[in-house]
Scaffold this active site. Structure first.
Site, PDB file in Angstrom:
ATOM      1  N   ASP A 141     -18.513  21.631  17.343  1.00  0.00           N
ATOM      2  CA  ASP A 141     -19.888  21.787  17.829  1.00  0.00           C
ATOM      3  C   ASP A 141     -19.835  22.585  19.113  1.00  0.00           C
ATOM      4  O   ASP A 141     -18.825  22.586  19.815  1.00  0.00           O
ATOM      5  CB  ASP A 141     -20.548  20.431  18.078  1.00  0.00           C
ATOM      6  CG  ASP A 141     -22.063  20.518  18.042  1.00  0.00           C
ATOM      7  OD1 ASP A 141     -22.665  20.187  17.009  1.00  0.00           O
ATOM      8  OD2 ASP A 141     -22.670  20.933  19.065  1.00  0.00           O
ATOM      9  N   SER A 142     -20.935  23.266  19.436  1.00  0.00           N
ATOM     10  CA  SER A 142     -20.940  24.051  20.669  1.00  0.00           C
ATOM     11  C   SER A 142     -21.366  23.193  21.861  1.00  0.00           C
ATOM     12  O   SER A 142     -21.311  23.667  22.989  1.00  0.00           O
ATOM     13  CB  SER A 142     -21.878  25.248  20.521  1.00  0.00           C
ATOM     14  OG  SER A 142     -23.176  24.800  20.223  1.00  0.00           O
ATOM     15  N   CYS A 164     -31.824  22.901   7.342  1.00  0.00           N
ATOM     16  CA  CYS A 164     -33.028  22.131   7.706  1.00  0.00           C
ATOM     17  C   CYS A 164     -34.165  23.081   8.057  1.00  0.00           C
ATOM     18  O   CYS A 164     -35.137  22.692   8.684  1.00  0.00           O
ATOM     19  CB  CYS A 164     -32.727  21.179   8.851  1.00  0.00           C
ATOM     20  SG  CYS A 164     -32.033  21.971  10.294  1.00  0.00           S
TER      21      CYS A 164
HETATM   22  N1  SAH Z   1     -24.400  17.374  11.440  1.00  0.00           N
HETATM   23  C1  SAH Z   1     -25.052  16.737  12.569  1.00  0.00           C
HETATM   24  C2  SAH Z   1     -26.330  17.421  12.983  1.00  0.00           C
HETATM   25  C3  SAH Z   1     -26.173  18.851  13.392  1.00  0.00           C
HETATM   26  S1  SAH Z   1     -27.478  19.431  14.375  1.00  0.00           S
HETATM   27  C4  SAH Z   1     -25.329  15.281  12.223  1.00  0.00           C
HETATM   28  O1  SAH Z   1     -25.287  14.916  11.060  1.00  0.00           O
HETATM   29  O2  SAH Z   1     -25.600  14.507  13.142  1.00  0.00           O
HETATM   30  C5  SAH Z   1     -26.912  21.016  14.803  1.00  0.00           C
HETATM   31  C6  SAH Z   1     -25.785  21.045  15.803  1.00  0.00           C
HETATM   32  O3  SAH Z   1     -25.344  22.385  15.879  1.00  0.00           O
HETATM   33  C7  SAH Z   1     -26.109  20.629  17.222  1.00  0.00           C
HETATM   34  O4  SAH Z   1     -25.262  19.594  17.601  1.00  0.00           O
HETATM   35  C8  SAH Z   1     -25.823  21.886  18.073  1.00  0.00           C
HETATM   36  O5  SAH Z   1     -25.202  21.578  19.293  1.00  0.00           O
HETATM   37  C9  SAH Z   1     -24.891  22.641  17.192  1.00  0.00           C
HETATM   38  N2  SAH Z   1     -24.852  24.100  17.319  1.00  0.00           N
HETATM   39  C10 SAH Z   1     -25.885  24.958  17.458  1.00  0.00           C
HETATM   40  N3  SAH Z   1     -25.446  26.237  17.438  1.00  0.00           N
HETATM   41  C11 SAH Z   1     -24.096  26.189  17.289  1.00  0.00           C
HETATM   42  C12 SAH Z   1     -23.075  27.171  17.187  1.00  0.00           C
HETATM   43  N4  SAH Z   1     -23.349  28.475  17.209  1.00  0.00           N
HETATM   44  N5  SAH Z   1     -21.808  26.737  17.022  1.00  0.00           N
HETATM   45  C13 SAH Z   1     -21.501  25.436  16.979  1.00  0.00           C
HETATM   46  N6  SAH Z   1     -22.445  24.480  17.074  1.00  0.00           N
HETATM   47  C14 SAH Z   1     -23.712  24.827  17.224  1.00  0.00           C
END
Ligand code: SAH
Length: 399
Positions: free
Chosen positions: A250-251, A342
């Site tokens: 995650d970022s 989503c």
């Molecule tokens: N799979 C998670 C929900 C993901 S929400 C669950 O089930 O709880 C989307 C996530 O993507 C967020 O945590 C956000 O921080 C991350 N995100 C957004 N852009 C990103 C990128 N370019 N690289 C990595 N993570 C990213």
């Protein structure tokens, strides 16, 4: 009888929308001037004066009215209507979300309570008012009273989205405890434990709409797994119970810190060793991993909304394709791909077409195991397409 209540006239397009079962009318479809105060209950008429029902008005949102009822109701009758709708939403969860301490109790339009969201995290309820109407003191009291009656032991807090309050031209407000003493909890999804903290600096919560998809992913997952866009570890912690190793990306550093704490809550049930949490941009990291020849047996992709507007759909599809293409190339046969979107504006058909095109570019055959949506406590209301936004495709990757 309702002459004292503001009347709003909508044009033909607005009337057709409401008659077709949708509940929104955009500001551009109002016959001006709309003389209603922010958050007012208004009676809606078509251009010929025919009654279309009662709605909640927003003076600032592009969605100017959200229909509550096709009957005309009065301000005096509004509290009882809201109480009945809340009771019915809770009843629906008792039928569909029996095996969990955490679920969405009220989902706005889908529960005919447009503008109100309530999530349950074990014994803490988190309420969000998304519109001027549900920010009205009198309506907040009705909602809070009703929630207290149905969940007498739960604390209730309000989660504030500063951006939404700005759009609704509501004064800034902090998240706050409205009832009881607890603002945090440990909650359980499919036997996996998570922390919820609604008020601290590092707010936590969960994407409750993925609850059933976590279980489905864990059902098929095996071997070495990678969870991309893990947030606080939703999929990764489920995979850890069945896979031999789990890496997660995650970022957001704060999200990963909570993920690591969640991992500690669940270590005993893990089949794999420590989860490898990596803070990185997923697009860059997948590219690096591909170059390095990394391979996995299971990959989960759950990116944030790429298409916030209709205009962004093509760009979003390119983003999805890049991610899915890389993931497909990195899966060993027979691999499991769990891929989500989503973005409401990207339809399931477009998403599947994108996936098909990624599979053919990657030279892989993909068998669809399941096409899924949000958990049942996030119901889809027919004729309100916006209530159907989450797609989760589980595929088996051959050759
Ligand atoms: N799979 C998670 C929900 C993901 S929400 C669950 O089930 O709880 C989307 C996530 O993507 C967020 O945590 C956000 O921080 C991350 N995100 C957004 N852009 C990103 C990128 N370019 N690289 C990595 N993570 C990213």
């Amino acid at each position: 009888m309702h002459d004292s209540q503001p009347v709003i006239t909508v044009n033909q397009r607005g009337a057709a929308r409401l008659r077709g079962g949708h509940v929104w009318v955009y500001r551009s479809d109002l016959m001006l001037p709309a003389e209603a105060s922010p958050g007012a209950l208004v009676q809606v008429r078509d251009e010929r004066g025919k009654r279309l029902g009662s709605a909640l008005y927003s003076s600032s949102s592009q969605i100017a009215i959200r229909l509550l009822s096709s009957e005309e109701i009065t301000e005096e009758a509004l509290p009882d209507l809201l109480r009945a709708r809340i009771a019915s939403a809770i009843d629906f969860r008792r039928r569909t979300a029996r095996d969990t301490d955490s679920y969405r109790v009220i989902f706005s339009e889908a529960d005919l309570l447009p503008g109100l969201i309530v999530d349950k995290y074990n014994d803490v309820l988190a309420m969000q008012a998304l519109t001027q109407a549900f920010d009205r003191d009198d309506l907040r009291r009705v909602v809070l009273g009703s929630l207290s009656e149905h969940f007498p032991d739960a604390s209730v807090l309000e989660r504030v989205d500063a951006h939404i309050r700005k759009l609704e031209e509501l004064p800034a407000r902090d998240s706050q405890l409205l009832r009881g003493e607890r603002s945090s909890a440990i909650f359980t999804l499919n036997g996996v434990r998570f922390q919820f903290d609604g008020l601290s600096g590092q707010k936590t919560g969960a994407f409750l709409d993925q609850r059933e998809n976590y279980a489905a992913a864990a059902h098929y997952a095996r071997g070495e797994a990678l969870d991309v866009f893990t947030y606080q570890g939703g999929f990764a912690l489920h995979l850890a119970r069945v896979c031999s190793s789990v890496a997660a990306v995650d970022s957001s550093r704060p999200a990963l810190e909570v993920a690591e704490q969640n991992e500690q809550l669940n270590r005993e049930g893990h089949r794999c060793g420590e989860i490898e949490w990596t803070e990185a941009n997923a697009f860059d990291l997948l590219k690096d991993y591909a170059v390095a020849g990394r391979q996995y047996d299971t990959i989960v992709l759950d990116p944030p909304t790429f298409a916030k507007t209709k205009r962004a759909v093509q760009t979003a599809l390119r983003g999805y394709k890049e991610l899915n293409l890389r993931a497909l190339k990195m899966l060993r046969p027979v691999g499991i791909l769990v891929t989500c979107s989503c973005s409401f504006h990207v339809s399931e058909a477009e998403f599947l077409e994108m996936l098909g095109s990624a599979a053919s570019d990657a030279g892989r055959s993909v068998r669809i195991l399941e096409k899924r949506g949000a958990a049942q406590d996030h119901p889809v209301l027919l004729n309100v397409p916006e209530t159907s936004y989450l797609k989760c495709v589980i595929g088996e990757v051959e050759n």
